[in-house]
Design an enzyme around this catalytic site. Structure first.
Site: not given
Length: 269
Positions: A19, A166
């Site tokens: 990304i 996470y």
């Protein structure tokens, strides 16, 4: 209508692939002056060469965000080399891990996801802000995957699981983003979810089938940056390009203060 990023100096962390690389390309094509960060010098050089036909690549900055000393050095270098920096995009991060049962550590001994996804952007940004940078906006790439922070176990030492670690790191990033927006009224600070399980190395390394192209995440980052440059509203969380509600702790002032105090206690002075 011309893009709001045209002529703006922008730094993207984690810009050697996925990304981040695609967001850099999109911004270059829109006329921005984009600088790149990566942890591998060779990959960074290849990324800059790949992007060169798309526009002006500025500084290329090497730092391992798993080392707080290197993060601090990165902040110093950005201040020297990019004194007109207008937008910082904290994109770099690590995912669930190939083995979600294996707890990994940063070079400083912190749980790796907490260190890279939260402590590193916190330290980099706060050091830059102390010197007046970036001038316009901070954009933090978070996730729709968010889990309440266990303040008694910030380093996920008990019953470790990579997905949970996470998600805690990403919610911490959102809490801090909203806290920073309140503290920095002269700047726009947003956090965003770039898209669910997009086709990146992070997702593939976790053994997950991608749900969409990485280019979607790049479009989201560009769109949120453009909005930040056009509008003064700050402290938003975006689900892709739509303002949305993060998990409830993000709006809890006591939790945000508690997180800041705990974070400062972990960081070098």
């Amino acid at each position: 209508m011309s893009s709001a990023v045209e002529g703006k100096q922008i730094l993207i962390t984690g810009a050697t692939g996925g990304i981040g690389l695609l967001a850099a390309r999109a911004m270059l094509r829109a006329g921005a002056l984009v600088s790149l960060h990566g942890r591998d010098e060779g990959k960074l050089a290849r990324a800059a060469a790949e992007l060169a036909p798309d526009g002006k690549v500025g500084a290329t900055l090497v730092a391992d965000l798993a080392s707080l000393a290197e993060v601090a050095e990165l902040a110093e270098r950005v201040a020297r080399e990019l004194p007109q920096l207008e937008v910082l995009v904290n994109n770099a991060g690590v995912g669930f891990g190939a083995d979600r049962r294996r707890r990994e550590l940063s070079r400083d001994g912190f749980e790796l996801r907490w260190a890279v996804n939260y402590l590193a952007p916190f330290l980099l940004t706060e050091r830059l802000l102390a010197g007046g940078l970036p001038r316009r906006a901070v954009i933090n790439v978070a996730s729709i995957g968010q889990e309440p922070i266990d303040f008694s176990d910030l380093q996920s030492e008990r019953d470790y699981e990579g997905t949970r670690a996470y998600r805690r790191s990403k919610l911490a990033l959102i809490l801090w983003s909203m806290d920073l927006a309140a503290q920095q009224p002269e700047r726009v600070v947003h956090s965003l979810h770039p898209g669910t399980l997009l086709d990146t190395n992070m997702v593939r390394d976790a053994g997950v089938t991608p749900h969409g192209p990485a280019s979607r995440g790049a479009e989201v980052i560009l769109g949120v940056v453009e909005r930040a440059l056009r509008e003064r509203e700050s402290g938003l969380y975006f689900d892709e390009l739509t303002p949305a509600r993060a998990k409830p702790p993000a709006y809890d002032l006591q939790q945000r203060r508690k997180l800041r105090e705990a974070t400062l206690a972990l960081l070098p002075r």
